[in-house]
Scaffold this motif. Structure first.
Motif: not given
Length: 161
Positions: A43-59
């Motif tokens: 997974d791009v973000i391998a840490t469980r429980g974070l959801g999609q928010v970090p990827g969306i904010v980063a993008t």
């Protein structure tokens, strides 16, 4: 052969180039991260429980930095390809900063957020972000620098007869 500038041809306007290059950046970023994830089985973000928010904010942060950096690059006189290097650096750092901030917002601690951003920065995922930023910035600058006319079929040339 008529001069492209005199015949209505010429470079793409800076605002149009930024829009096209930004759309291409988002598409290439999502495709590249997805294919890298599929290829390496991670997974791009391998840490469980974070959801999609970090990827969306980063993008969103990376895209905003890309558009702003490219806008500055194409508005300078003369427009040089060095702007793609600065746009790439700004995009890369903004993506990592957005990822770190997004992880904090979702409840990860400072250490976990830093580990997530550090993992992206030091793996193939980070290279994908940088390459997408560089290729699309280079293309956006090329749109502004190129002095070409519109494509024409050979039979459209009125001077041929």
């Amino acid at each position: 052969m008529p001069d492209p500038v005199e015949s209505g041809g010429g470079s793409v306007r800076p605002a149009t180039a930024v829009v096209f290059a930004t759309a291409a950046f988002v598409a290439l970023l999502i495709f590249g991260l997805g294919m890298t994830s599929l290829t390496w089985g991670q997974d791009v973000i391998a840490t469980r429980g974070l959801g999609q928010v970090p990827g969306i904010v980063a993008t969103v942060a990376g895209t905003a930095a890309f558009a702003a950096g490219l806008w500055v690059a194409v508005r300078r006189e003369p427009v040089t390809y060095w702007g793609s290097a600065w746009t790439t650096a700004a995009t890369y750092l903004a993506y990592l900063g957005g990822l770190w901030f997004g992880a904090l917002v979702t409840g990860a601690g400072l250490g976990v957020a830093a580990a997530i951003a550090g993992r992206i920065a030091t793996t193939w995922f980070g290279l994908v972000i940088a390459v997408a930023g560089f290729v699309c910035a280079w293309g956006g600058i090329a749109l502004v620098r190129t002095r070409a006319g519109r494509p024409r079929w050979p039979w459209e040339d009125e001077f041929d007869e």
